[in-house]
Scaffold this motif. Sequence first.
Motif, mmCIF file in Angstrom:
data_model
loop_
_atom_site.group_PDB
_atom_site.id
_atom_site.type_symbol
_atom_site.label_atom_id
_atom_site.label_comp_id
_atom_site.label_asym_id
_atom_site.label_seq_id
_atom_site.Cartn_x
_atom_site.Cartn_y
_atom_site.Cartn_z
ATOM 1 N N ASN A 196 26.505 -17.683 11.193
ATOM 2 C CA ASN A 196 27.599 -17.867 10.947
ATOM 3 C C ASN A 196 27.945 -17.985 13.126
ATOM 4 N N ASN A 197 27.878 -17.025 13.791
ATOM 5 C CA ASN A 197 28.409 -16.329 15.107
ATOM 6 C C ASN A 197 27.910 -17.309 15.870
ATOM 7 N N THR A 236 32.687 -20.625 4.151
ATOM 8 C CA THR A 236 33.488 -18.980 4.380
ATOM 9 C C THR A 236 32.102 -18.464 4.730
ATOM 10 N N SER A 237 31.017 -18.724 4.873
ATOM 11 C CA SER A 237 29.770 -17.833 5.752
ATOM 12 C C SER A 237 30.082 -18.239 6.883
HETATM 13 C C1 LIG Z 1 31.768 -14.966 9.883
HETATM 14 O O1 LIG Z 1 32.473 -15.214 11.201
HETATM 15 C C2 LIG Z 1 33.772 -14.442 11.377
HETATM 16 C C3 LIG Z 1 34.729 -14.434 12.634
HETATM 17 O O2 LIG Z 1 33.265 -14.042 13.211
HETATM 18 C C4 LIG Z 1 34.404 -13.405 10.748
HETATM 19 O O3 LIG Z 1 35.301 -13.180 9.833
HETATM 20 C C5 LIG Z 1 34.376 -13.032 8.701
HETATM 21 O O4 LIG Z 1 34.281 -12.652 8.043
HETATM 22 C C6 LIG Z 1 31.793 -13.509 9.297
HETATM 23 N N1 LIG Z 1 31.841 -14.376 7.235
HETATM 24 C C7 LIG Z 1 30.658 -13.897 7.236
HETATM 25 C C8 LIG Z 1 30.332 -14.405 6.077
HETATM 26 O O5 LIG Z 1 30.155 -13.065 7.341
#
Ligand SMILES: *[C@@H]1O[C@H](CO)[C@@H](O)[C@H](O)[C@H]1NC(C)=O
Length: 253
Positions: A196-197, A236-237
Amino acid sequence: MMIITKKNTTLLSSSLLLLMMIVTQTQPMIMSLHTNSRWIVNDRGDRVKLACVNWPSHLEPVLAEGLNKRPFDAIAKEIVEMGFNCVRLTWPLYLATNDSISSLTVQQSFCNLGLSDSLTGIADNNPSIINLSLIQAFQWVVRKLGENNLMVILDNHISVPGWCCSGRDGNGFFGDEYFNPEQWLEGLAKMATLFNNTQNVVGMSLRNELRGHGQDVTTWYKQVYVHIHTAQLVHTSHSSLFTTFPPDGRDLL
Ligand SMILES: *[C@@H]1O[C@H](CO)[C@@H](O)[C@H](O)[C@H]1NC(C)=O
Ligand SMILES: *[C@@H]1O[C@H](CO)[C@@H](O)[C@H](O)[C@H]1NC(C)=O
Ligand SMILES: *[C@@H]1O[C@H](CO)[C@@H](O)[C@H](O)[C@H]1NC(C)=O
């Protein structure tokens, strides 16, 4: 160049396709990408063209091929020198969904397969990964690609680690022995969440080469509909991923 073992040498022939995708800009600063009409652009609005080389990591050992032959950075630098800005990094679904595989260490994985020469090569060329679990080693590869300014498209190639693709390997089409659609969605979501990041991960191709005797048009359409939801789920992920999907027994990216 990216071949690890005797066993895998023959197995790789179909995977080692160089993917010259939507190409031109060869040295982008890695930043998040989005679409603008038909174009892929970066945060500054500049057009980014992906030139991706395929790097297999879906074979039995579940480690990016070739790390027994050369240090990671030497391979990555050569990829850049050849004009690529991106790697299509393949992974087997079980790496995301099967703890008994993902938690094996690199050492255990190679030992289990009797690949002691390759293991010695890894210890010589990339010693820091020997004791990492396979999923940690996969993350390490992605991170190191980023350090070398290479973008990554995570390519779900197959379910069970091994050579792809035969029409009768149970991995070819939704509902085949090793292609449970629910498990597949779970694996994609896990992978998207895991990275995700991770800014250099810019895309996911959702499944390589749908194929086999089980395929039929109705299921294909049904699953493509599911896929649209999947893409949203993946999105979304991971907030800035492109997703791709094969129309039939070919890759589409
Ligand atoms: C993915 O990262 C974003 C920003 O860092 C965050 O807002 C979001 O909740 C994250 N999504 C998940 C599924 O972890
Ligand atoms: C996990 O992988 C192992 C080793 O390949 C296999 O025996 C087992 O059936 C797999 N488990 C699941 C739930 O797919
Ligand atoms: C890997 O772990 C073994 C013990 O399990 C240890 O002897 C060895 O030094 C470790 N290697 C590296 C490179 O961390």
